[in-house]
Scaffold this motif. Structure first.
Motif, PDB file in Angstrom:
ATOM      1  N   LEU A 112       0.989  -1.155  -0.016  1.00 11.03           N
ATOM      2  CA  LEU A 112      -0.200   0.177  -0.214  1.00 11.03           C
ATOM      3  C   LEU A 112       1.237   1.243  -0.369  1.00 11.03           C
ATOM      4  O   LEU A 112       0.668   2.539  -0.373  1.00 11.03           O
ATOM      5  CB  LEU A 112      -1.050  -0.171   0.881  1.00 11.03           C
ATOM      6  CG  LEU A 112      -1.958  -1.021   0.931  1.00 11.03           C
ATOM      7  CD1 LEU A 112      -2.808  -0.905   2.796  1.00 11.03           C
ATOM      8  CD2 LEU A 112      -2.721  -1.262   0.073  1.00 11.03           C
ATOM      9  N   LYS A 113       1.831   1.254   0.542  1.00  6.41           N
ATOM     10  CA  LYS A 113       2.620   2.254   0.491  1.00  6.41           C
ATOM     11  C   LYS A 113       3.800   2.177  -0.906  1.00  6.41           C
ATOM     12  O   LYS A 113       4.614   3.392  -0.942  1.00  6.41           O
ATOM     13  CB  LYS A 113       3.926   2.109   1.812  1.00  6.41           C
ATOM     14  CG  LYS A 113       3.250   2.700   2.752  1.00  6.41           C
ATOM     15  CD  LYS A 113       4.203   2.297   4.544  1.00  6.41           C
ATOM     16  CE  LYS A 113       3.196   1.738   5.713  1.00  6.41           C
ATOM     17  NZ  LYS A 113       4.016   2.674   6.393  1.00  6.41           N
ATOM     18  N   GLY A 114       3.838   1.834  -1.445  1.00  6.79           N
ATOM     19  CA  GLY A 114       3.563   2.072  -2.686  1.00  6.79           C
ATOM     20  C   GLY A 114       5.620   0.873  -3.216  1.00  6.79           C
ATOM     21  O   GLY A 114       5.341   1.517  -4.640  1.00  6.79           O
ATOM     22  N   ASN A 115       5.306  -0.231  -2.715  1.00  2.80           N
ATOM     23  CA  ASN A 115       6.625  -1.131  -2.335  1.00  2.80           C
ATOM     24  C   ASN A 115       5.920  -2.228  -3.657  1.00  2.80           C
ATOM     25  O   ASN A 115       4.973  -2.873  -3.860  1.00  2.80           O
ATOM     26  CB  ASN A 115       6.925  -1.801  -1.762  1.00  2.80           C
ATOM     27  CG  ASN A 115       7.200  -0.543  -0.898  1.00  2.80           C
ATOM     28  OD1 ASN A 115       8.307   0.064  -0.874  1.00  2.80           O
ATOM     29  ND2 ASN A 115       7.322  -0.366  -0.226  1.00  2.80           N
ATOM     30  N   GLU A 116       7.211  -3.101  -3.883  1.00  3.41           N
ATOM     31  CA  GLU A 116       6.664  -4.200  -5.032  1.00  3.41           C
ATOM     32  C   GLU A 116       6.393  -5.594  -3.841  1.00  3.41           C
ATOM     33  O   GLU A 116       7.487  -5.192  -3.372  1.00  3.41           O
ATOM     34  CB  GLU A 116       7.371  -3.990  -6.625  1.00  3.41           C
ATOM     35  CG  GLU A 116       7.147  -3.453  -8.122  1.00  3.41           C
ATOM     36  CD  GLU A 116       7.498  -3.986  -8.728  1.00  3.41           C
ATOM     37  OE1 GLU A 116       9.010  -4.331  -8.564  1.00  3.41           O
ATOM     38  OE2 GLU A 116       7.156  -3.498  -9.847  1.00  3.41           O
ATOM     39  N   ILE A 117       5.968  -6.124  -4.095  1.00  6.42           N
ATOM     40  CA  ILE A 117       5.976  -7.796  -3.536  1.00  6.42           C
ATOM     41  C   ILE A 117       6.667  -8.868  -4.749  1.00  6.42           C
ATOM     42  O   ILE A 117       5.355  -8.915  -5.327  1.00  6.42           O
ATOM     43  CB  ILE A 117       4.460  -8.061  -2.765  1.00  6.42           C
ATOM     44  CG1 ILE A 117       4.121  -6.723  -1.931  1.00  6.42           C
ATOM     45  CG2 ILE A 117       4.565  -9.122  -2.106  1.00  6.42           C
ATOM     46  CD1 ILE A 117       4.925  -6.716  -0.483  1.00  6.42           C
ATOM     47  N   ASN A 118       7.651  -9.033  -4.713  1.00 10.44           N
ATOM     48  CA  ASN A 118       7.481  -9.992  -5.675  1.00 10.44           C
ATOM     49  C   ASN A 118       8.345 -11.993  -4.734  1.00 10.44           C
ATOM     50  O   ASN A 118       7.591 -11.595  -3.413  1.00 10.44           O
ATOM     51  CB  ASN A 118       8.519 -10.065  -6.400  1.00 10.44           C
ATOM     52  CG  ASN A 118       8.722  -8.927  -7.144  1.00 10.44           C
ATOM     53  OD1 ASN A 118       7.335  -8.785  -8.151  1.00 10.44           O
ATOM     54  ND2 ASN A 118       8.929  -7.508  -7.046  1.00 10.44           N
ATOM     55  N   SER A 119       7.787 -12.762  -5.595  1.00 14.19           N
ATOM     56  CA  SER A 119       8.623 -13.875  -5.095  1.00 14.19           C
ATOM     57  C   SER A 119      10.080 -14.638  -5.103  1.00 14.19           C
ATOM     58  O   SER A 119      10.846 -14.206  -6.147  1.00 14.19           O
ATOM     59  CB  SER A 119       7.486 -15.135  -6.380  1.00 14.19           C
ATOM     60  OG  SER A 119       8.301 -16.342  -5.924  1.00 14.19           O
TER      61      SER A 119
END
Length: 195
Positions: A112-119
């Motif tokens: 929600l703060k604009g960071n990407e979530i990746n694997s």
């Protein structure tokens, strides 16, 4: 559309599209939807998804910050505080087995703060030694866990230990973020040696 697997998922009955600024379009200035966050068959919270992306000046040099092996409720939270203090975002490469009720909230906060979530895989194992079926299962598991919390599938994959195989390249339908390891987890490796 979300898929609910193994008791975790997106509660589609909670979806709401809201045009907050009444400009007749849903974009990153609006609350996109309200939903329940469900992990392990349990609703752990309700979230307004806004996903505000920072403005990027591409005429200046850029650095991509990435963090591996989360999410957790200590280090990940501390990293988020520093990033927010300096007005920057990063990419978090998460391990599926680290996603639980509490860490899911931290991961959602990062998103929600604009960071990407990746694997970064399900269990941080040497995937270059896995069969094609094991690779597929691993990737699908972590991708689904990420989707079930943030409502978006990961776009990038960082192989554990940066170990890759032809089977991985052919099976994993995401961009690979590899490179050279700096061994920042090892206290015996100096800053100078990491650079």
């Amino acid at each position: 559309r979300a898929n609910i697997k193994n008791g975790s998922g997106f509660d589609e009955n909670q979806q709401r599209c809201v045009d907050i600024n009444t400009d007749n379009k849903i974009d990153n200035t609006d609350i996109v939807y309200l939903r329940n966050i469900i992990v392990n068959s349990k609703t752990i919270g309700e979230a307004y998804i806004t996903k505000n992306l920072p403005e990027i000046d591409t005429s200046k040099p850029l650095v991509a910050l990435t963090f591996d092996d989360g999410p957790n409720v200590t280090t990940t939270k501390e990293v988020l505080e520093v990033l927010e203090k300096h007005g920057v975002v990063a990419s978090f490469f998460v391990i599926g087995n680290n996603i639980d009720d509490n860490s899911a909230k931290v991961m959602l906060d990062a998103y929600l703060k604009g960071n990407e979530i990746n694997s970064h895989s399900t269990a941080h194992e040497y995937m270059d030694q896995m069969t094609v079926e094991e690779i597929k299962e691993d990737i699908e598991n972590t991708s689904d866990l990420i989707f079930n919390v943030i409502g978006e599938y990961p776009k990038f994959f960082r192989p554990p230990y940066l170990a890759v195989s032809d089977e991985m390249w052919e099976t994993i339908d995401m961009g690979f973020i590899c490179g050279v390891g700096c061994n920042d987890w090892n206290n015996k490796v100096t800053v100078e040696a990491r650079i």
